[in-house]
Design a protein around this motif. Structure first.
Motif, PDB file in Angstrom:
ATOM      1  N   SER A 131      33.317  76.051 109.164  1.00 30.05           N
ATOM      2  CA  SER A 131      33.354  75.903 107.918  1.00 30.05           C
ATOM      3  C   SER A 131      32.796  74.568 107.154  1.00 30.05           C
ATOM      4  O   SER A 131      32.806  74.471 105.531  1.00 30.05           O
ATOM      5  CB  SER A 131      35.070  76.168 107.501  1.00 30.05           C
ATOM      6  OG  SER A 131      35.601  74.923 107.708  1.00 30.05           O
ATOM      7  N   ALA A 132      33.270  73.769 107.789  1.00 28.66           N
ATOM      8  CA  ALA A 132      32.240  71.930 108.432  1.00 28.66           C
ATOM      9  C   ALA A 132      31.036  72.330 107.228  1.00 28.66           C
ATOM     10  O   ALA A 132      30.474  73.173 107.399  1.00 28.66           O
ATOM     11  CB  ALA A 132      32.001  71.672 108.553  1.00 28.66           C
ATOM     12  N   ALA A 142      37.857  68.931 108.079  1.00 33.05           N
ATOM     13  CA  ALA A 142      37.933  69.141 106.531  1.00 33.05           C
ATOM     14  C   ALA A 142      38.299  70.792 106.265  1.00 33.05           C
ATOM     15  O   ALA A 142      37.255  71.172 106.029  1.00 33.05           O
ATOM     16  CB  ALA A 142      38.053  67.909 105.272  1.00 33.05           C
ATOM     17  N   PRO A 143      39.544  71.379 106.576  1.00 31.06           N
ATOM     18  CA  PRO A 143      39.478  72.833 106.098  1.00 31.06           C
ATOM     19  C   PRO A 143      38.962  72.853 104.095  1.00 31.06           C
ATOM     20  O   PRO A 143      38.928  71.753 103.468  1.00 31.06           O
ATOM     21  CB  PRO A 143      41.069  72.877 106.007  1.00 31.06           C
ATOM     22  CG  PRO A 143      41.214  71.655 106.699  1.00 31.06           C
ATOM     23  CD  PRO A 143      41.418  70.672 106.826  1.00 31.06           C
ATOM     24  N   PRO A 144      38.762  73.867 104.658  1.00 31.21           N
ATOM     25  CA  PRO A 144      38.163  74.401 102.873  1.00 31.21           C
ATOM     26  C   PRO A 144      38.607  74.222 101.788  1.00 31.21           C
ATOM     27  O   PRO A 144      40.084  74.472 101.680  1.00 31.21           O
ATOM     28  CB  PRO A 144      37.366  75.692 102.924  1.00 31.21           C
ATOM     29  CG  PRO A 144      37.832  76.285 104.420  1.00 31.21           C
ATOM     30  CD  PRO A 144      38.071  75.432 105.336  1.00 31.21           C
ATOM     31  N   ALA A 145      38.194  73.455 100.944  1.00 29.70           N
ATOM     32  CA  ALA A 145      39.782  72.992  99.718  1.00 29.70           C
ATOM     33  C   ALA A 145      40.250  74.316  99.024  1.00 29.70           C
ATOM     34  O   ALA A 145      40.729  73.911  98.748  1.00 29.70           O
ATOM     35  CB  ALA A 145      38.869  72.297  98.309  1.00 29.70           C
ATOM     36  N   ARG A 173      30.411  82.620  98.574  1.00 32.29           N
ATOM     37  CA  ARG A 173      29.651  82.814  97.841  1.00 32.29           C
ATOM     38  C   ARG A 173      29.038  84.441  96.981  1.00 32.29           C
ATOM     39  O   ARG A 173      29.335  84.805  98.839  1.00 32.29           O
ATOM     40  CB  ARG A 173      28.387  82.240  98.699  1.00 32.29           C
ATOM     41  CG  ARG A 173      27.861  80.275  98.504  1.00 32.29           C
ATOM     42  CD  ARG A 173      27.252  80.142  99.106  1.00 32.29           C
ATOM     43  NE  ARG A 173      25.878  80.542  98.870  1.00 32.29           N
ATOM     44  CZ  ARG A 173      24.324  80.400 100.073  1.00 32.29           C
ATOM     45  NH1 ARG A 173      23.889  79.939 100.898  1.00 32.29           N
ATOM     46  NH2 ARG A 173      22.955  80.985  99.337  1.00 32.29           N
ATOM     47  N   PRO A 174      29.163  85.213  96.660  1.00 30.76           N
ATOM     48  CA  PRO A 174      29.644  86.164  96.107  1.00 30.76           C
ATOM     49  C   PRO A 174      28.165  86.812  96.938  1.00 30.76           C
ATOM     50  O   PRO A 174      26.966  86.296  96.754  1.00 30.76           O
ATOM     51  CB  PRO A 174      29.509  86.457  94.622  1.00 30.76           C
ATOM     52  CG  PRO A 174      29.681  85.416  94.151  1.00 30.76           C
ATOM     53  CD  PRO A 174      29.581  84.604  94.934  1.00 30.76           C
ATOM     54  N   GLY A 175      28.178  88.290  97.616  1.00 33.00           N
ATOM     55  CA  GLY A 175      27.107  88.633  98.123  1.00 33.00           C
ATOM     56  C   GLY A 175      26.441  88.065  99.787  1.00 33.00           C
ATOM     57  O   GLY A 175      25.863  88.214 100.090  1.00 33.00           O
ATOM     58  N   ASP A 215      30.639  77.600  99.148  1.00 32.57           N
ATOM     59  CA  ASP A 215      28.877  76.613  98.329  1.00 32.57           C
ATOM     60  C   ASP A 215      30.256  75.627  98.451  1.00 32.57           C
ATOM     61  O   ASP A 215      30.771  75.524  99.252  1.00 32.57           O
ATOM     62  CB  ASP A 215      30.038  77.200  96.811  1.00 32.57           C
ATOM     63  CG  ASP A 215      31.077  77.238  95.741  1.00 32.57           C
ATOM     64  OD1 ASP A 215      31.830  76.415  96.783  1.00 32.57           O
ATOM     65  OD2 ASP A 215      31.436  77.983  94.991  1.00 32.57           O
ATOM     66  N   ALA A 216      29.504  74.904  97.603  1.00 26.38           N
ATOM     67  CA  ALA A 216      30.134  73.208  98.058  1.00 26.38           C
ATOM     68  C   ALA A 216      31.477  72.532  97.603  1.00 26.38           C
ATOM     69  O   ALA A 216      32.252  71.858  97.817  1.00 26.38           O
ATOM     70  CB  ALA A 216      28.852  72.393  97.392  1.00 26.38           C
TER      71      ALA A 216
END
Length: 474
Positions: A201-202, A380-383, A268-270, A262-263
């Motif tokens: 995920s980074a 860091a894990p995704p927010a 992100r859809p699709g 995404d950032a």
């Protein structure tokens, strides 16, 4: 009291514990090395069970020469009688006995353990000083389907391979975040497992933003490049800034869905893609073991034990080294253990440590701490991970508490901290005492994760507690 008569109890026989025990024993301290495993080495140097008669155990390890050096030194010290190695000893409490009279004015300690694989027979060790080298444990964040058979922790998959020469499945996805994913993916691939994807995920740009700190350790950079080369050789697809959003299966795992982030950490859809697999090895970093330090009253900052430049805690007679003071890898643990061992040997004589004994280790510790801090920021894990956890997803496996129940404790009952969520929902009241689910509960509740004050470091039979008032030395 002379150093020859002083007795140190080292709890944990991983890199930090081994380095400290050898350094202290080399300065004349009598050492008892206490560990829950059947063999020394910890998770990093985990060895195959002796009965398997592995012909090339070095193939499963990084830094094998260092392990051989440590192993030989330990054997020599045990033969000389300066180190006693107690295996299959599961420490559940360390208390201050007040019976020793050290130059520092501190009392002695009693280490309480459960002996044997069944953890039923009590045993105790008396010591003048204690080193906590209890390591860390994996942080796993929940997602729909994570409780299916076939989903294992990344470290669990590695332990199976190193300790039993068994692979968890035939087709695996390795996912989450953190440097542990690289050796797990390459180790599984080398063992014949088809690794369908390494899902990290980074954000790759995070590495560029901290290029200076990461480049300061060229050996680590070369190690990472070696793992990358092995991934290429085994044709393992690497999906950066992706995450597993769901695991699928009826009786057991048969596929996972991964998606790009995404950032801000949103899916992100699709971009969702389903990957067939029978194994998912997942992890989101490591957390320090602080239970024994908490019970002793040591200062804990965030989730790590606070130590000074000599690796001393703020409780006289107690030192700490390795992952319990902050997760940073085997090399950092070795440096901290070396520093602690020399400090203990000097302090038990009532002397100041000689800086020359630890100058190289001190420089190494400084560099490696800066390096590990950079890695913590990168990995860091995704927010937004908590937003992808559905209400019917089980968060606390011991008590079968769902994410919806945790959210209700906050939104409907007004819980504002992890302890209150625990009281209202029973999340964290099971066998593991919240060690597995606490990060997830804190994230779902929107609370800061703080160390849980546990009097006992592991479950203990009532009969053992009743008899604990009259300890007898091992």
């Amino acid at each position: 009291m002379t150093a020859e008569r002083a007795h140190l109890a080292v709890i944990g026989a991983g890199p930090a514990g081994l380095a400290a025990a050898l350094a202290a024993a080399g300065r004349g301290v009598r050492v008892t090395l206490i560990d829950s495993a059947a063999r020394a080495g910890g998770q990093f140097y985990r060895q195959p069970t002796a009965g398997l008669r592995a012909r090339r155990p070095r193939a499963l390890h990084h830094g094998w020469r260092t392990w051989e050096r440590l192993s030989r030194a330990l054997a020599l010290q045990m033969e000389a009688g300066t180190i006693t190695h107690l295996t299959d000893h599961h420490v559940w409490l360390v208390d201050r006995s007040g019976t020793a009279h050290l130059p520092t004015g501190t009392g002695g300690f009693v280490v309480h353990a459960l002996r044997g694989r069944l953890q039923e027979e009590p045993g105790t060790v008396r010591a003048d000083a204690v080193l906590l080298a209890t390591g860390g444990y994996e942080k796993v964040l929940p997602f729909p389907g994570w409780t299916l058979p076939g989903v294992v922790t990344a470290g669990g998959a590695q332990a199976m391979l190193k300790g039993t020469l068994v692979v968890p499945g035939r087709r695996a996805v390795v996912a989450g975040t953190g440097p542990l994913l690289l050796p797990v993916a390459t180790g599984l691939a080398a063992a014949g497992v088809e690794v369908a994807a390494l899902v990290e995920s980074a954000d790759p740009r995070a590495f560029l933003r901290r290029a200076g700190a990461l480049a300061a350790e060229p050996g680590k950079a070369a190690e990472g490049a070696g793992y990358a080369a092995r991934l290429l050789r085994n044709r393992v697809p690497l999906r950066m800034r992706h995450a597993v959003v769901e695991a699928h299966g009826e009786e057991r795992l048969d596929a996972v869905t991964v998606a790009a982030l995404d950032a801000d950490g949103h899916v992100r859809p699709g971009t969702e893609r389903r990957i067939p697999c029978d194994t998912l090895a997942v992890g989101h970093g490591m957390l320090p073991h602080t239970d024994l330090a908490d019970a002793l009253g040591c200062r804990v900052e965030g989730v790590r034990v606070h130590v000074d430049e000599e690796q001393r805690t703020d409780v006289p007679g107690v030192w700490a080294a390795g992952e319990t003071t902050g997760v940073g890898g085997a090399a950092l643990s070795l440096a901290e253990g070396h520093i602690a061992g020399h400090s203990i040997a000097a302090r038990l004589r009532g002397a100041e440590p000689d800086p020359r004994d630890r100058s190289a280790a001190t420089r190494s510790r400084t560099r490696l701490r800066a390096f590990s801090a950079a890695l913590d920021a990168v990995y860091a894990p995704p927010a937004r991970w908590a937003e992808r956890v559905t209400d019917d997803t089980v968060v606390c496996r011991c008590e079968e508490v769902t994410a919806g129940t945790v959210r209700a404790a906050v939104d409907e009952l007004g819980a504002g901290d992890v302890r209150t969520v625990k009281l209202l929902s029973r999340a964290g009241m099971g066998w593991c005492q919240g060690r597995m689910c606490e990060p997830a509960v804190a994230g779902l509740a929107g609370c800061e994760q703080t160390p849980a004050r546990r009097l006992l470091a592991r479950p203990v039979p009532l009969g053992v507690l009743a008899a604990a008032g009259e300890p007898t030395d091992d």
